[in-house]
Design a protein around this motif. Structure first.
Motif, mmCIF file in Angstrom:
data_model
loop_
_atom_site.group_PDB
_atom_site.id
_atom_site.type_symbol
_atom_site.label_atom_id
_atom_site.label_comp_id
_atom_site.label_asym_id
_atom_site.label_seq_id
_atom_site.Cartn_x
_atom_site.Cartn_y
_atom_site.Cartn_z
ATOM 1 N N THR A 274 -2.768 0.885 -8.963
ATOM 2 C CA THR A 274 -4.149 0.153 -8.813
ATOM 3 C C THR A 274 -3.958 -1.333 -9.244
ATOM 4 O OG1 THR A 274 -4.174 0.395 -11.196
ATOM 5 C CG2 THR A 274 -5.379 1.773 -10.131
ATOM 6 N N ASN A 275 -2.673 -1.730 -9.224
ATOM 7 C CA ASN A 275 -2.305 -3.149 -9.480
ATOM 8 C C ASN A 275 -1.014 -3.394 -8.810
ATOM 9 O OD1 ASN A 275 -2.336 -5.842 -10.323
ATOM 10 N ND2 ASN A 275 -1.659 -5.435 -12.313
ATOM 11 N N PRO A 276 -0.866 -3.345 -7.274
ATOM 12 C CA PRO A 276 0.126 -3.242 -6.582
ATOM 13 C C PRO A 276 0.601 -4.823 -6.259
ATOM 14 C CG PRO A 276 -1.527 -3.307 -4.899
ATOM 15 C CD PRO A 276 -2.322 -2.898 -6.418
ATOM 16 N N ASP B 162 5.764 -7.400 1.846
ATOM 17 C CA ASP B 162 6.651 -8.272 2.325
ATOM 18 C C ASP B 162 5.726 -9.324 3.420
ATOM 19 O OD1 ASP B 162 8.919 -7.451 1.094
ATOM 20 O OD2 ASP B 162 9.560 -6.209 2.898
ATOM 21 N N GLU B 163 4.708 -8.649 3.903
ATOM 22 C CA GLU B 163 3.967 -9.581 5.013
ATOM 23 C C GLU B 163 3.033 -10.471 4.007
ATOM 24 O OE1 GLU B 163 0.772 -8.842 8.449
ATOM 25 O OE2 GLU B 163 1.182 -6.958 7.144
ATOM 26 N N GLY B 164 2.567 -9.910 2.740
ATOM 27 C CA GLY B 164 1.878 -10.601 2.081
ATOM 28 C C GLY B 164 2.773 -11.862 1.115
ATOM 29 N N LYS C 69 -1.663 -8.708 -10.204
ATOM 30 C CA LYS C 69 -0.303 -9.094 -9.639
ATOM 31 C C LYS C 69 -0.480 -9.812 -8.451
ATOM 32 C CE LYS C 69 2.236 -5.358 -11.442
ATOM 33 N NZ LYS C 69 3.133 -4.259 -11.166
ATOM 34 N N ARG C 70 -1.418 -9.305 -7.553
ATOM 35 C CA ARG C 70 -1.461 -9.698 -6.178
ATOM 36 C C ARG C 70 -2.083 -11.358 -5.965
ATOM 37 N NH1 ARG C 70 -4.503 -5.262 -6.725
ATOM 38 N NH2 ARG C 70 -6.591 -5.392 -6.241
ATOM 39 N N LYS D 174 0.716 -1.234 -0.001
ATOM 40 C CA LYS D 174 0.038 -0.038 -0.091
ATOM 41 C C LYS D 174 0.766 1.298 0.085
ATOM 42 C CE LYS D 174 -3.838 -2.355 2.751
ATOM 43 N NZ LYS D 174 -4.284 -2.275 3.563
ATOM 44 N N SER D 175 1.990 1.117 -0.197
ATOM 45 C CA SER D 175 3.153 2.297 -0.171
ATOM 46 C C SER D 175 2.750 3.344 -1.203
ATOM 47 C CB SER D 175 4.436 1.729 -0.462
ATOM 48 O OG SER D 175 4.795 1.359 -1.534
#
Length: 166
Positions: A41-43, A47-49, A74-75, A35-36
């Motif tokens: 719109t497509n992060p 690192d936690e993820g 991407k996520r 969320k940086s």
């Protein structure tokens, strides 16, 4: 005439076997996103993820998947990257996803990566009852296992990885 009766009997038997098969569908929300940059719109995963995606692979290490479905983000794809899956298929809408699963993957084991606003709809689309009223933006740790037979699904909800809900 005998051959026709045998063929008809075999066809009906095969149709019964196919319709009676149970399809196992695992559904997860994508892991934590980066969320940086609020404009992105497509992060990627944060690192936690990435840790949670690894936790997902550990949680499902004994499951042999036939196919995976992910939205074209991407996520969702990165959430599934640690799993051993022969094929990942993009889906854009829930109806076509559900139709594809019910038509092309009867009796298979599938994993679907979705979003907080789609996971519960997918469960309902496959014939299951929502096990929660809603998923919030912080709900990354739930996993749902559905046993789908025809138009009904038994739903089991668990948590994996670091819990958000103690």
């Amino acid at each position: 005439m005998k051959k026709l009766l045998v063929l008809l009997s075999l066809t009906l038997l095969f149709a019964n076997i196919i319709s009676a098969q149970t399809t196992t569908v695992w559904i997860v929300r994508h892991a934590e996103k980066d969320k940086s940059n609020p404009q992105d719109t497509n992060p990627n995963l944060s690192d936690e993820g990435k840790v949670r995606a690894g936790d997902l692979a550990t949680y499902l290490k004994k499951v042999k998947f036939d196919v995976a479905f992910a939205t074209p983000t991407k996520r969702t794809h990165q959430t599934l990257d640690s799993l051993v899956v022969p094929k990942v298929i993009d889906y854009k809408d829930i109806k076509s996803l559900v139709d594809s699963i019910k038509t092309n993957y009867i009796g298979k084991t599938i994993i679907v990566a979705g979003h907080s606003n789609t996971v519960l709809e997918i469960i309902e689309g496959l014939g299951g009852k929502k096990p929660k009223e809603e998923l919030t933006d912080d709900d990354y740790d739930y996993i749902f296992e559905l046993s789908v037979k025809e138009d009904k699904a038994r739903v089991k909800m668990e948590q994996y990885g670091r819990p958000h809900h103690l």
